[in-house]
Scaffold this active site. Sequence first.
Site, short mmCIF file in Angstrom:
data_model
loop_
_atom_site.label_atom_id
_atom_site.label_comp_id
_atom_site.label_asym_id
_atom_site.label_seq_id
_atom_site.Cartn_x
_atom_site.Cartn_y
_atom_site.Cartn_z
N GLU A 1 -9.89 -5.75 9.60
CA GLU A 1 -9.38 -4.43 9.19
C GLU A 1 -9.97 -4.09 7.83
OE1 GLU A 1 -5.15 -4.51 8.63
OE2 GLU A 1 -5.02 -2.37 8.23
N GLY B 1 3.24 -5.84 7.16
CA GLY B 1 2.13 -6.55 6.52
C GLY B 1 1.07 -6.90 7.54
N SER B 2 0.36 -7.97 7.26
CA SER B 2 -0.78 -8.34 8.10
C SER B 2 -0.33 -9.12 9.33
CB SER B 2 -1.72 -9.22 7.27
OG SER B 2 -1.01 -10.38 6.84
N ASN C 1 0.80 -1.23 0.00
CA ASN C 1 0.00 0.00 0.00
C ASN C 1 0.83 1.27 0.00
OD1 ASN C 1 0.64 -0.84 2.72
ND2 ASN C 1 -0.64 0.86 3.38
N GLU D 1 5.73 -4.69 11.70
CA GLU D 1 4.85 -3.53 11.54
C GLU D 1 3.55 -4.05 10.94
OE1 GLU D 1 5.35 -0.49 12.50
OE2 GLU D 1 7.46 -0.62 13.05
N CYS E 1 -2.27 1.90 6.62
CA CYS E 1 -2.36 1.15 7.89
C CYS E 1 -2.80 2.03 9.05
CB CYS E 1 -1.02 0.49 8.21
SG CYS E 1 0.32 1.68 8.38
P1 NAD Z 1 0.54 -9.31 3.67
O1 NAD Z 1 0.83 -9.71 5.06
O2 NAD Z 1 -0.41 -10.10 2.85
O3 NAD Z 1 1.91 -9.27 2.82
C1 NAD Z 1 3.07 -8.59 3.27
C2 NAD Z 1 4.30 -9.24 2.66
O4 NAD Z 1 4.37 -10.60 3.08
C3 NAD Z 1 4.32 -9.25 1.15
O5 NAD Z 1 5.64 -8.89 0.72
C4 NAD Z 1 4.00 -10.68 0.78
O6 NAD Z 1 4.65 -11.11 -0.39
C5 NAD Z 1 4.52 -11.47 1.97
N1 NAD Z 1 3.73 -12.68 2.23
C6 NAD Z 1 2.39 -12.86 2.06
N2 NAD Z 1 2.01 -14.09 2.45
C7 NAD Z 1 3.13 -14.71 2.89
C8 NAD Z 1 3.40 -16.00 3.42
N3 NAD Z 1 2.44 -16.92 3.57
N4 NAD Z 1 4.66 -16.30 3.80
C9 NAD Z 1 5.64 -15.39 3.65
N5 NAD Z 1 5.45 -14.15 3.14
C10 NAD Z 1 4.22 -13.81 2.76
O7 NAD Z 1 0.07 -7.78 3.77
P2 NAD Z 1 -0.38 -6.81 2.60
O8 NAD Z 1 -1.70 -7.22 2.08
O9 NAD Z 1 0.74 -6.59 1.64
O10 NAD Z 1 -0.53 -5.41 3.40
C11 NAD Z 1 -1.68 -5.10 4.13
C12 NAD Z 1 -1.45 -5.23 5.62
O11 NAD Z 1 -0.25 -4.57 5.98
C13 NAD Z 1 -2.55 -4.57 6.42
O12 NAD Z 1 -2.84 -5.36 7.55
C14 NAD Z 1 -1.92 -3.25 6.84
O13 NAD Z 1 -2.48 -2.67 8.00
C15 NAD Z 1 -0.52 -3.69 7.07
N6 NAD Z 1 0.39 -2.55 7.02
C16 NAD Z 1 1.03 -2.17 8.15
C17 NAD Z 1 1.87 -1.07 8.11
C18 NAD Z 1 2.62 -0.61 9.33
O14 NAD Z 1 3.53 0.17 9.16
N7 NAD Z 1 2.28 -1.06 10.53
C19 NAD Z 1 2.03 -0.34 6.92
C20 NAD Z 1 1.34 -0.77 5.80
C21 NAD Z 1 0.53 -1.88 5.83
#
Ligand code: NAD
Length: 461
Positions: A336, A190-191, A117, A212, A246
């Site tokens: 979320e 990520g999530s 994002n 994060e 986020c």
């Molecule tokens: P995601 O967790 O799906 O993916 C994040 C990363 O993890 C990606 O690079 C992806 O390739 C990798 N990934 C996905 N599945 C995986 C697996 N099974 N094993 C290993 N790696 C894997 O998250 P997203 O959809 O990219 O982002 C959205 C989430 O991120 C939301 O929950 C949002 O709130 C959070 N976010 C947090 C912050 C923060 O700074 N706290 C900032 C931006 C987004």
Amino acid sequence: MNFPDYAPLVAAQRAFFVDGHTRPIGWRKRQLEAIQAMFTDHHDDLCDALWKDLRRNVIDADLMDVGYCAREAAYALRHIDAWVKPTAEPTPMVFEPGDVRVNRDPLGVSLIIGAWNEPFMLLFGPLVAALAAGNTAVLKPSEVATNCAAAAARLVPKYFDPRAVAVVEGGVPETTALLAQQWDMIFFTGSPRVGKIVHQAAAQNLTPCVLELGGKNPTIVHSSADLEVAARRIAYGRFLNAGQICTAPDHVLVWPDVKDEFVQHLDDAIRAFYGDDPQQSPDYGRVVDRRNFDRLAALIDSGKAVVGGQTDVDERYIAPTVLVDVSEDSLIMKEEIFGPILPVLAIDSVSSVIRWVNSRPSPLSLYVFAEDSQVIDAILSATRSGDVEINDCAIHPLFPELPFGGVGNSGMGKYHGKWGFEAFTNARGVFHHSTRVDPRVRYPPYARHGLERAMLNRLTP
Ligand code: NAD
């Protein structure tokens, strides 16, 4: 599944680190300058990639990603001399003469995994911290923001030695293979679901992690709030990047006596920002992909849309939407939202707000809109969240002075500015003891010096 072998890449970075190339301050500054140069030289290309992935306008592209990365590097360049300086501490009297200090050592080879994002901010913000602290880094952009991932993979080799900074593109298989390597630090955005996978992989090698993560950020609007300003700031925070931030306000809890007036101000603010048809606005973004579009479109039915509600699958467009009459048990209140839909629910007391926040997973951010300082203090002192904003929302990640990050389900560890530098640093305690004086009382046999020994114990911290 056949996983790629990243061992040679990690070994090359480890050799570069162990040979000491990353430690000199001059080297670190040159890397920070390279980040600045990359985001300045390719400003337009990078904004274009954000437009293609998220239909992000240039002002917001600059604010959250392209300009942000250059500014974070500039901030680190201004402060790095102070950050790296060992800090002197007092030497306990019985160990005089001696020198006690804390060195700031790099951790080593780091892995930085980003979300889609804010595709540049979430890779290159941590990279600033990693390089300022003297580490190497492998960057893994999210495969979902395809144009931004490709731009990072294309440009990084032009500005960095791959033994210091390299990009690995890919999705789950590639990330899984990367996580199987031994790292000295893993920085993940990520999530919470994937955060747990990352944390488990890190545990195999006792690798420190910053996670994060996301979650639902409750946004409280008290009757004492300036409703017009609150609505404008909440609409800005929720609909920026089509809600895919986020730190966006996830849902509003508003006092019932001001709810209708507040919703009217939200409607006015959305119209003032994006016009009567936001689909035509050059400033309003799009949902990143079809999967997220379908997920969000299904959430609109969780309540009555008093603003927006329109969708267009061909453009992955979801109008800025405000929902009322939303049940606490509806789908939208369980996950979320991470999109341009804002549920507004009524709540009628500070104690109910505190119960609401404390009975759910700890949010990344909590927002309180109120002029009554007793209400603000009561909510802050009884709740937990990564960070807080009062009378504003979503924008605190832009302040490098503030520690940014979650707590509990929204993550662990902080970064930005000096906080990021410290996340990638081993604060290494150093005691350099002079050999000029060496009182025997410290050593056995203790019985030989009863009274002196007792005094020594009392003087030792
Ligand atoms: P995601 O967790 O799906 O993916 C994040 C990363 O993890 C990606 O690079 C992806 O390739 C990798 N990934 C996905 N599945 C995986 C697996 N099974 N094993 C290993 N790696 C894997 O998250 P997203 O959809 O990219 O982002 C959205 C989430 O991120 C939301 O929950 C949002 O709130 C959070 N976010 C947090 C912050 C923060 O700074 N706290 C900032 C931006 C987004």
